[in-house]
Design a protein around this motif. Structure first.
Motif, PDB file in Angstrom:
ATOM      1  N   ASP A  55     -58.137 -26.632  -7.442  1.00  0.00           N
ATOM      2  CA  ASP A  55     -56.756 -26.884  -7.038  1.00  0.00           C
ATOM      3  C   ASP A  55     -55.795 -26.031  -7.866  1.00  0.00           C
ATOM      4  O   ASP A  55     -54.851 -25.443  -7.338  1.00  0.00           O
ATOM      5  N   TRP A 111     -48.328 -29.704  -4.198  1.00  0.00           N
ATOM      6  CA  TRP A 111     -49.118 -30.805  -4.766  1.00  0.00           C
ATOM      7  C   TRP A 111     -49.132 -32.015  -3.843  1.00  0.00           C
ATOM      8  O   TRP A 111     -50.145 -32.706  -3.746  1.00  0.00           O
ATOM      9  N   LYS A 134     -51.683 -31.130  -1.134  1.00  0.00           N
ATOM     10  CA  LYS A 134     -53.028 -31.159  -1.697  1.00  0.00           C
ATOM     11  C   LYS A 134     -53.512 -32.604  -1.845  1.00  0.00           C
ATOM     12  O   LYS A 134     -54.648 -32.933  -1.499  1.00  0.00           O
TER      13      LYS A 134
END
Length: 132
Positions: free
Chosen positions: A77, A115, A118
């Motif tokens: 990530d 984020w 994700k």
């Protein structure tokens, strides 16, 4: 923002006292206090420990990077995010390049969106954080 201010902010965000932080680092509270009050600076060993404890980058602690990484972010990530930010190109609005402070504001919004997306993908596809 100075290192001491960041340390104070991060410690308070975790709901810890200076005594608790010092204990986790294996030092005495006056030494930790001197860091938060910018009287002294931690050596590189403790900069690394602080970054790991707070799950932020060393660059963030030193004020070179404002990115706060989520606790659930994996190494992949983080690489994805870095790749996204390193893509070169002008940020434009209505055909006019944006620079300076406005570009930084847009970058922070993009960080938050990245984020969030994700995290949603991990929930949707059932991926969990792997131990690094």
């Amino acid at each position: 923002m100075k290192l001491g201010q960041r340390l104070t902010e991060l410690r308070e965000k975790k709901g810890l006292t200076q005594d608790q932080m010092a204990e986790r680092l294996g030092i005495k509270r006056p030494r930790y206090n001197s860091w938060e009050n910018s009287i002294a600076k931690p050596d590189i060993e403790f900069i690394d420990k602080l970054a790991e404890l707070h799950q932020v980058s060393v660059d963030f602690l030193l004020g070179r990077d404002s990115t706060v990484l989520p606790e659930w972010a994996t190494s992949k990530d983080k690489r994805d995010f870095k790749t996204m930010l390193e893509e070169d190109g002008d940020v434009m609005f209505d055909g006019v390049p944006i620079s300076g402070e406005d570009k930084e504001k847009i970058k922070r919004v993009m960080e938050a969106m990245f984020w969030d997306a994700k995290k949603d993908n991990k929930k949707t596809y059932g991926r969990k954080k792997k131990e690094e």
